[in-house]
Design an enzyme around this catalytic site. Structure first.
Site, PDB file in Angstrom:
ATOM      1  N   CYS A 179      40.076  24.935 -44.734  1.00  0.00           N
ATOM      2  CA  CYS A 179      40.908  25.752 -43.838  1.00  0.00           C
ATOM      3  C   CYS A 179      40.947  27.222 -44.200  1.00  0.00           C
ATOM      4  O   CYS A 179      40.849  28.097 -43.335  1.00  0.00           O
ATOM      5  CB  CYS A 179      42.316  25.176 -43.738  1.00  0.00           C
ATOM      6  N   TRP A 231      35.616  17.806 -46.769  1.00  0.00           N
ATOM      7  CA  TRP A 231      36.813  17.509 -47.573  1.00  0.00           C
ATOM      8  C   TRP A 231      36.570  16.331 -48.524  1.00  0.00           C
ATOM      9  O   TRP A 231      37.498  15.716 -49.011  1.00  0.00           O
ATOM     10  CB  TRP A 231      37.997  17.190 -46.645  1.00  0.00           C
ATOM     11  N   ASP A 291      60.311  17.319 -37.298  1.00  0.00           N
ATOM     12  CA  ASP A 291      61.140  16.503 -38.187  1.00  0.00           C
ATOM     13  C   ASP A 291      60.304  15.329 -38.708  1.00  0.00           C
ATOM     14  O   ASP A 291      59.414  14.822 -38.016  1.00  0.00           O
ATOM     15  CB  ASP A 291      62.358  15.952 -37.447  1.00  0.00           C
ATOM     16  N   ASN A 314      57.478  22.953 -37.511  1.00  0.00           N
ATOM     17  CA  ASN A 314      58.899  22.680 -37.279  1.00  0.00           C
ATOM     18  C   ASN A 314      59.187  21.258 -36.812  1.00  0.00           C
ATOM     19  O   ASN A 314      60.206  21.017 -36.169  1.00  0.00           O
ATOM     20  CB  ASN A 314      59.479  23.668 -36.263  1.00  0.00           C
ATOM     21  N   ASP A 355      43.549  28.313 -34.584  1.00  0.00           N
ATOM     22  CA  ASP A 355      43.169  27.544 -35.773  1.00  0.00           C
ATOM     23  C   ASP A 355      41.715  27.123 -35.629  1.00  0.00           C
ATOM     24  O   ASP A 355      41.365  26.352 -34.740  1.00  0.00           O
ATOM     25  CB  ASP A 355      44.078  26.315 -35.905  1.00  0.00           C
ATOM     26  N   HIS A 386      48.303  24.658 -45.190  1.00  0.00           N
ATOM     27  CA  HIS A 386      47.225  24.794 -44.208  1.00  0.00           C
ATOM     28  C   HIS A 386      47.143  26.264 -43.823  1.00  0.00           C
ATOM     29  O   HIS A 386      48.150  26.980 -43.835  1.00  0.00           O
ATOM     30  CB  HIS A 386      47.472  23.917 -42.984  1.00  0.00           C
ATOM     31  N   GLU A 409      66.241  27.517 -40.586  1.00  0.00           N
ATOM     32  CA  GLU A 409      66.293  26.062 -40.697  1.00  0.00           C
ATOM     33  C   GLU A 409      67.729  25.559 -40.647  1.00  0.00           C
ATOM     34  O   GLU A 409      68.599  26.035 -41.374  1.00  0.00           O
ATOM     35  CB  GLU A 409      65.648  25.633 -42.014  1.00  0.00           C
ATOM     36  N   TYR A 446      55.144  46.437 -21.566  1.00  0.00           N
ATOM     37  CA  TYR A 446      54.965  45.988 -20.191  1.00  0.00           C
ATOM     38  C   TYR A 446      53.984  44.810 -20.115  1.00  0.00           C
ATOM     39  O   TYR A 446      53.966  44.061 -19.138  1.00  0.00           O
ATOM     40  CB  TYR A 446      54.480  47.137 -19.297  1.00  0.00           C
ATOM     41  N   GLU A 501      67.552  26.630 -33.995  1.00  0.00           N
ATOM     42  CA  GLU A 501      66.391  25.862 -34.462  1.00  0.00           C
ATOM     43  C   GLU A 501      66.450  24.432 -33.959  1.00  0.00           C
ATOM     44  O   GLU A 501      65.440  23.863 -33.526  1.00  0.00           O
ATOM     45  CB  GLU A 501      66.351  25.901 -35.998  1.00  0.00           C
TER      46      GLU A 501
END
Length: 459
Positions: free
Chosen positions: A46, A10, A170, A168, A128, A105, A217, A291, A222
């Site tokens: 990535c 990077w 904050d 997700n 990832d 990403h 959102e 199942y 959520e």
């Protein structure tokens, strides 16, 4: 990444290798890796790591796709929040601000069952291959159940908290106090996890899968997911704790459970154990489930307002009409009901999941005549279509070791709620306790069986 297929870079300086933006596919990378006898190929970022991962997983027969998350958080301290610290004069404390939000990403979804997790956690799993943080001492991430990420159940392995934070978390702003402690002064609840995307099947258009990774959102579901997840992070008290947890919730069903062909009915029992009134809105969602625990899709969503008097026990009948599931079921007829809500007076979170199966009718088998080796006897099999619509192309199979070899009986169409009776003759060949088995199969109904013990005498 030492020993991997790709070496990450990077720095913006790519001498001695290929710039990550130059690659247009995985083939050249994999060929070069092979030609250089396992030396990592220079260089990747990535999207390159994800592309190679897609190729390798698909070659192994594992369904896979690349996933792009815009405004992707990088949580470095497992707080499950993006934390920004300031001093008393609102100047950034850069030595503490290690969390970041990437413009985008890219990682992968791969499809698999998760027998190591509770039912409903199979299906798409996030993996990832970009080396960001170590997991148990190695740069790796996943597989993390996308369902667990969506619901904030970050206590399920592997690396679910990290992926949850990416999509997700904050963004929390902290200011240093005179005594050196920090106080939360501001939060952004919609700053992370935008337009989560993959390539559409059969076209080059973008397919938005944000709804798979998180609820809408700002919705109550959520917020419940965010607060549920935070309790398992390094800052479990970042959101206000409930003032009390005095409401209990349980889901039950009568007898052996709902039957195929009719409305499915479960009972939600709520108990207010306090001396004050309590109120909530329960969000219910039922999904078809394989199942293996993999969820196929949602077939019904509801909101149920609940008012509880002091010390009251209340039962709510939850019904799934036949029309909702008649064309949606997969083998085994399994379903998953998810309930969540928040008690308004105390902020207590209520949440539970219940998996259940729609029971199919049994085939009844009645032996006719004496069961003697070498002597012909018969058996009558009876079955009633439980559905209010016809079954098409019905086929019965009968077999029994020492009784008869496998025989298929093509019945054709059977009308709704219509009984079928068949009589089959056979000659037992072995003495002792023998089992005669029957099964029925058609496109509209499977997993229908019957068995009976027949005591065969020597001739």
């Amino acid at each position: 990444m030492i020993g991997g297929v790709l070496e990450g870079n990077w720095s913006g300086a790519y001498a001695g290798g290929t710039a990550p933006t130059v690659w247009s596919g995985s083939v050249d990378i994999v060929k070069k890796y092979h030609e250089e006898e396992g030396m990592p190929v220079k260089y990747g970022q990535c999207w390159v790591f994800s592309g190679v991962t897609t190729t390798v997983l698909r070659c192994l027969g594992i369904p896979a796709r690349s996933v792009t998350n815009f405004q992707s958080a990088h949580d470095t301290d497992v707080s499950l929040t993006v934390d920004l610290y300031f001093n008393e004069n609102m100047e950034a404390l850069n030595h503490l601000n290690s969390d970041s939000v990437w413009n985008f990403h890219v990682w992968n979804d791969c499809w698999m069952a998760r027998p190591d997790l509770p039912p409903g956690m199979g299906g798409w799993q996030a993996v990832d291959s970009t080396p960001q943080e170590t997991s148990q001492g190695t740069f790796r991430c996943g597989p993390a159940s996308v369902t667990a990420i969506r619901t904030g159940q970050v206590y399920h392995k592997h690396d679910t908290p990290f992926v949850f934070a990416e999509v997700n978390s904050d963004k929390i702003y902290w200011q240093r106090n005179v005594d050196g402690t920090f106080s939360q002064i501001h939060s952004e609840k919609k700053a992370v996890g935008h337009c989560i995307s993959t390539k559409a099947v059969g076209s080059n258009s973008r397919h938005d899968i944000t709804h798979l990774y998180k609820h809408s959102e700002g919705s109550e579901e959520e917020r419940i997911a965010v607060e549920t997840a935070s309790r398992y992070g390094t800052k479990p008290n970042i959101y206000s704790n409930p003032m009390a947890e005095d409401v209990s919730m349980e889901v039950t069903m009568e007898g052996e459970g709902p039957r195929m062909g009719g409305d499915a009915q479960l009972t939600i029992a709520l108990h207010n154990q306090s001396s004050h009134p309590r109120s909530t809105t329960l969000h219910s969602q039922v999904e078809v489930m394989y199942y293996t625990g993999v969820l196929k899709g949602t077939i019904k969503k509801d909101q149920i307002p609940v008012e509880l008097m002091p010390n009251e026990m209340k039962t709510i009948t939850w019904v799934l009409p036949y029309q909702n599931y008649q064309d949606q079921l997969v083998d085994q007829g399994a379903l998953m009901l998810t309930l969540s809500g928040r008690v308004r007076e105390t902020q207590q979170v209520l949440a539970t999941q219940t998996s259940f199966r729609l029971r199919t009718p049994d085939i009844s088998i009645t032996p006719i005549g004496d069961a003697v080796v070498g002597k012909e006897m018969a058996a009558e099999i009876t079955f009633t279509n439980p559905l209010p619509r016809p079954l098409k192309g019905v086929v019965f199979r009968m077999e029994g070791l020492g009784l008869r070899s496998i025989k298929e009986i093509h019945v054709g169409d059977v009308g709704g709620h219509t009984p079928v009776t068949l009589k089959e003759h056979f000659v037992p060949s072995l003495p002792g306790i023998r089992k005669l088995l029957a099964s029925m199969h058609c496109p509209q109904l499977t997993q229908v069986h019957g068995v009976v013990d027949i005591i065969v005498q020597e001739n």
